[in-house]
Design a protein around this motif. Structure first.
Motif, mmCIF file in Angstrom:
data_model
loop_
_atom_site.group_PDB
_atom_site.id
_atom_site.type_symbol
_atom_site.label_atom_id
_atom_site.label_comp_id
_atom_site.label_asym_id
_atom_site.label_seq_id
_atom_site.Cartn_x
_atom_site.Cartn_y
_atom_site.Cartn_z
ATOM 1 N N MET A 123 0.830 -1.195 0.000
ATOM 2 C CA MET A 123 0.000 0.000 0.000
ATOM 3 C C MET A 123 0.869 1.250 0.000
ATOM 4 O O MET A 123 2.004 1.229 0.480
ATOM 5 N N ARG A 124 0.303 2.334 -0.528
ATOM 6 C CA ARG A 124 1.006 3.620 -0.528
ATOM 7 C C ARG A 124 0.641 4.369 0.745
ATOM 8 O O ARG A 124 -0.534 4.615 1.027
ATOM 9 N N SER A 125 1.639 4.743 1.524
ATOM 10 C CA SER A 125 1.420 5.366 2.824
ATOM 11 C C SER A 125 1.537 6.883 2.711
ATOM 12 O O SER A 125 2.505 7.401 2.151
ATOM 13 N N ILE A 126 0.509 7.602 3.213
ATOM 14 C CA ILE A 126 0.547 9.063 3.253
ATOM 15 C C ILE A 126 0.099 9.523 4.638
ATOM 16 O O ILE A 126 -0.560 8.772 5.375
ATOM 17 N N PHE A 127 0.449 10.753 4.984
ATOM 18 C CA PHE A 127 0.043 11.331 6.262
ATOM 19 C C PHE A 127 -0.909 12.487 5.986
ATOM 20 O O PHE A 127 -0.642 13.342 5.136
ATOM 21 N N ILE A 130 -2.985 3.485 1.307
ATOM 22 C CA ILE A 130 -3.874 3.426 0.148
ATOM 23 C C ILE A 130 -3.536 2.204 -0.700
ATOM 24 O O ILE A 130 -2.440 2.112 -1.263
ATOM 25 N N PRO A 131 -4.468 1.259 -0.836
ATOM 26 C CA PRO A 131 -4.221 0.101 -1.711
ATOM 27 C C PRO A 131 -4.343 0.502 -3.186
ATOM 28 O O PRO A 131 -4.864 1.566 -3.527
ATOM 29 N N THR A 132 -3.890 -0.366 -4.058
ATOM 30 C CA THR A 132 -4.113 -0.167 -5.489
ATOM 31 C C THR A 132 -5.597 -0.363 -5.799
ATOM 32 O O THR A 132 -6.344 -0.915 -4.986
ATOM 33 N N PHE A 133 -6.024 0.079 -6.977
ATOM 34 C CA PHE A 133 -7.427 -0.079 -7.357
ATOM 35 C C PHE A 133 -7.811 -1.560 -7.401
ATOM 36 O O PHE A 133 -8.927 -1.932 -7.013
ATOM 37 N N TYR A 134 -6.907 -2.400 -7.868
ATOM 38 C CA TYR A 134 -7.210 -3.831 -7.941
ATOM 39 C C TYR A 134 -7.408 -4.400 -6.536
ATOM 40 O O TYR A 134 -8.382 -5.124 -6.277
ATOM 41 N N LEU A 150 -3.623 -8.375 4.979
ATOM 42 C CA LEU A 150 -2.950 -7.960 6.211
ATOM 43 C C LEU A 150 -1.434 -7.869 6.061
ATOM 44 O O LEU A 150 -0.791 -7.033 6.724
ATOM 45 N N LYS A 151 -0.835 -8.714 5.204
ATOM 46 C CA LYS A 151 0.617 -8.865 5.181
ATOM 47 C C LYS A 151 1.295 -8.165 3.994
ATOM 48 O O LYS A 151 2.479 -8.401 3.751
ATOM 49 N N CYS A 152 0.578 -7.300 3.283
ATOM 50 C CA CYS A 152 1.157 -6.736 2.055
ATOM 51 C C CYS A 152 2.193 -5.646 2.311
ATOM 52 O O CYS A 152 2.980 -5.311 1.430
ATOM 53 N N GLY A 153 2.228 -5.049 3.505
ATOM 54 C CA GLY A 153 3.198 -3.997 3.797
ATOM 55 C C GLY A 153 2.818 -2.674 3.152
ATOM 56 O O GLY A 153 1.735 -2.520 2.564
ATOM 57 N N HIS A 154 3.729 -1.681 3.242
ATOM 58 C CA HIS A 154 3.437 -0.380 2.648
ATOM 59 C C HIS A 154 4.723 0.289 2.193
ATOM 60 O O HIS A 154 5.831 -0.070 2.630
ATOM 61 N N VAL A 155 4.554 1.270 1.308
ATOM 62 C CA VAL A 155 5.677 2.031 0.756
ATOM 63 C C VAL A 155 5.538 3.475 1.189
ATOM 64 O O VAL A 155 4.469 4.083 1.057
ATOM 65 N N PHE A 170 8.223 -1.026 3.469
ATOM 66 C CA PHE A 170 8.202 -1.428 4.873
ATOM 67 C C PHE A 170 7.344 -2.690 4.989
ATOM 68 O O PHE A 170 6.132 -2.648 4.739
ATOM 69 N N PRO A 171 7.932 -3.825 5.337
ATOM 70 C CA PRO A 171 7.157 -5.069 5.478
ATOM 71 C C PRO A 171 6.122 -4.936 6.588
ATOM 72 O O PRO A 171 6.267 -4.137 7.520
ATOM 73 N N ALA A 172 5.077 -5.739 6.488
ATOM 74 C CA ALA A 172 4.005 -5.685 7.483
ATOM 75 C C ALA A 172 4.463 -6.296 8.794
ATOM 76 O O ALA A 172 5.267 -7.235 8.832
#
Length: 691
Positions: free
Chosen positions: A106-110, A124-128, A213-218, A224-226
């Protein structure tokens, strides 16, 4: 011979998307969800699993999930892909599958939410991935609704904070009411829920849930791993997972307090929850402390802990507590809910931020303040909010007066008040347009306080569909949203029956114009006052005789004596009455009318002489057409019979304009408030124009 993937042309994909019957797809999805809800209520785990698989594999549910994701103006995930065109959406529907599914990071924003003093991390996950989460949320939510705690109100269909308010009052106003309340808050609920507990207890495909749950974020280009805990705030399935994690707290509390006893004291340990904020009633301080320990043990298994700063026990009789922006306290044996001091202060600060530095147009300021006030009034009008409403009104009026004095430093204060503030019937003032008094700031003190009808907690939104649809439609009608906004704008906020304005907080209904027509089409529906819809009549205490305008016996005698012509419109002079009224309203020095326009005004064809002889238009007499303009200070300047028009000119000067006063103000009776408003309006006009 091995098979291959069929490459469907774009034009066919676009046509397929545009040709979808969404109502049929929604009905199919509702059928699947209803079956899942029935199976969950029977605790038939195998049937739930079988029906969930059927739902997530159905083409209809996939298409609805894609439509849901693509219809929101949300940001894309790390792949920067958004489904915008019909082709992209249709390809997405065909591509969604749980086979070998692998979620992207997921894309991480603040962000800084309104009213908060600290940033929130949103992933934020991808659209898919978002479509996959929506698809599995369709399958999981019916299970959640069937197994949820009864008094859980957040992120659930057909439930809202208004329902929570009513059930808080009910819980504390019962005979022999509980004296104490444990107000509990879960610390960082979304960020700390344990993945192991979710994978063991949430009834959907564990492999797919693990991917969520385990996809992590960027963040900032770094992956960054979950961890082994936490769920995303930006996921459509996350509110369902959070609710299901906290469901069962009511059962755990009653079991811990009362054990296996069948004689439950339901008021001792009665839980009400809105997201991760909880209220639990208790008879004694010892019982409240025991409930806190039971709740801590319940949360610990799920990887959660209580927030010590926001968790406390309160005596309802002596102190009271805040919940959902309201203050609850028992006074004289009765529990009152009022807007909390925090909510009032926040509103006052927001008003200062908007009004004090404002330099735009007066109309835009009024519109902006009205949006703020109407929203605040709608939320708090079900509580004991009158003192808070008056306080906010006073603050806004003081700030608006300061703004006017800053913008008009040389104008005396009394002149500013006279120009920019409208005096209401109750003596209060409203900031208004100087040339259009009905454009003014909404006064919270004028809000009608209402009693909210809470939802029936025994109803399930996937089984008792009609009940929830009726409540949703009632909310849309009351708040003027959805298709009802079109009806409201078409009528300009006026009652179709009586023609008077429907106030924002006034009870209103929607009725069909043609009962035999389409009862769901907005073209056949109109807004009316609730009392107009019920056919109620207001009576005023008075000695004056209220009689019918017509003597029907006399009217029938005239009709019998007048013969057939009476039914056509009475004596011949009446046929030109609309034209005489038309000239009475005109004030120009010179204007032109064609023969066709005269026929439209009178509603009948001119006789043959009108287009042949000038003398037809020059005849004198009260029954002739010329009387229409002669009696209203006009005469004919020129006539062109061939081209079919007449030029009229005014004879003498007409001082001012004619005012049409409705019959009800001349011969009828009006409410006391309406009389006061009319007196103020007449006084204002007389003073302004020196009449």
């Amino acid at each position: 011979m091995s098979g291959g993937v069929v490459d469907i042309p774009d034009v066919l994909l676009a046509g397929m998307w545009r040709g979808i019957d969404w109502a049929a797809y929604e009905n199919t999805l509702s059928m699947h969800q209803r079956n899942i809800a029935f199976a969950a209520m029977r605790w038939d785990v195998e049937e739930v699993t079988r029906m969930q698989k059927r739902l997530v594999r159905s083409f209809e549910a996939k298409a609805l999930a894609v439509r849901h994701v693509s219809s929101h103006a949300s940001q894309p995930g790390i792949d920067r892909v958004k489904w915008k065109t019909d082709v992209e959406k249709m390809r997405a529907v065909h591509s969604i599958t749980s086979k070998r599914y692998k979620a992207s990071p997921m894309r991480s924003i603040f962000i800084m939410p309104d009213g908060r003093d600290k940033e929130r991390n949103v992933q934020i996950p991808t659209f898919y991935d978002r479509a996959m989460q929506t698809l599995y949320a369709y399958a999981l939510d019916p299970v959640s609704e069937a197994t949820a705690d009864k008094k859980s109100f957040a992120f659930r269909k057909g439930r809202a904070a208004h329902d929570a308010h009513v059930y808080i009052i009910k819980a504390l106003n019962v005979p022999n009411p509980p004296r104490y309340v444990l107000k509990a808050d879960v610390k960082a609920c979304y960020a700390t829920i344990g993945h192991d507990w979710l994978l063991r207890n949430i009834p959907i495909c564990p492999r797919v849930l693990s991917e969520f749950l385990k996809c992590g974020h960027v963040y900032a280009g770094e992956l960054f791993p979950a961890d082994d805990w936490g769920i995303s705030i930006g996921s459509s399935i996350s509110p369902i997972l959070a609710n299901m994690t906290l469901d069962g707290a009511q059962h755990a509390i009653h079991e811990g307090l009362h054990g296996g006893s069948r004689d439950f004291d339901y008021s001792d340990g009665d839980l009400l929850r809105f997201a991760d904020d909880m209220l639990i009633t208790a008879r004694t301080m010892e019982s409240a402390e025991r409930i806190m320990a039971i709740l801590a043990d319940f949360l610990r298994v799920r990887g959660l802990v209580l927030n010590e700063e926001k968790t406390y026990i309160v005596d309802v009789d002596s102190r009271g507590f805040d919940f959902l922006s309201r203050r609850y306290c028992r006074i004289g044996g009765v529990v009152f809910g009022t807007p909390s001091e925090t909510a009032i202060t926040k509103m006052e600060n927001k008003l200062r931020d908007v009004i004090t530095p404002y330099e735009g147009s007066q109309k835009k300021l009024i519109d902006k303040l009205n949006r703020m006030f109407i929203g605040w009034a709608h939320y708090h009008r079900i509580a004991d909010a009158e003192p808070a409403f008056r306080r906010i009104d006073n603050v806004s009026q003081a700030l608006l007066l300061e703004l006017c004095e800053r913008l008009k430093p040389n104008m005396p204060r009394m002149k500013i008040i006279d120009r920019y503030f409208y005096k209401e019937t109750d003596g209060g003032y409203s900031y208004s347009m100087s040339n259009k008094r009905d454009e003014r700031v909404y006064r919270l003190a004028s809000t009608i306080l209402v009693r909210h009808q809470p939802m029936n907690m025994r109803k399930n939104p996937y089984i008792h569909v009609d009940y929830f649809e009726e409540r949703a439609e009632a909310r849309e009608i009351a708040s003027v949203t959805g298709k009802y906004k079109i009806i409201w704008r078409r009528q300009r906020g006026r009652c179709f029956y009586c023609g008077r304005t429907i106030l924002v907080d006034e009870e209103k209904s929607v009725v069909p114009v043609d009962p035999a027509g389409n009862l769901k089409s907005h073209r056949n529906l109109v807004y009316v006052h609730e009392y107009c819809a019920r056919g109620e009549v207001e009576y005023y205490r008075s000695d004056a005789d209220i009689s019918c305008r017509f003597d029907f016996y006399e009217l029938l005698m005239k009709m019998a004596a007048g013969g057939h012509n009476t039914f056509k419109g009475g004596n011949r002079g009446d046929k030109f009455k609309p034209l005489a009224e038309y000239f009475r309203r005109r004030c120009e020095a010179v204007f032109t009318l064609t023969f066709a326009e005269i026929e439209m005004i009178t509603g009948r064809q001119l006789c043959g002489s009108a287009s042949l002889y000038n003398s037809y238009w020059q005849q004198r007499g009260e029954k002739n057409i010329s009387h229409c303009w002669h009696s209203n200070n006009y005469e004919i300047k020129s006539i062109d019979i061939n081209k079919g028009y007449i030029v009229f000119k005014r004879v003498g000067e007409i001082a001012g304009s004619i005012v049409d006063v409705p019959e009800v103000f001349l011969h009828g009776r009006v409410p006391h408030n309406a009389k006061a408003e009319l007196d103020n309006a007449f006084a204002y006009v007389r003073k302004k124009y020196g009449l």
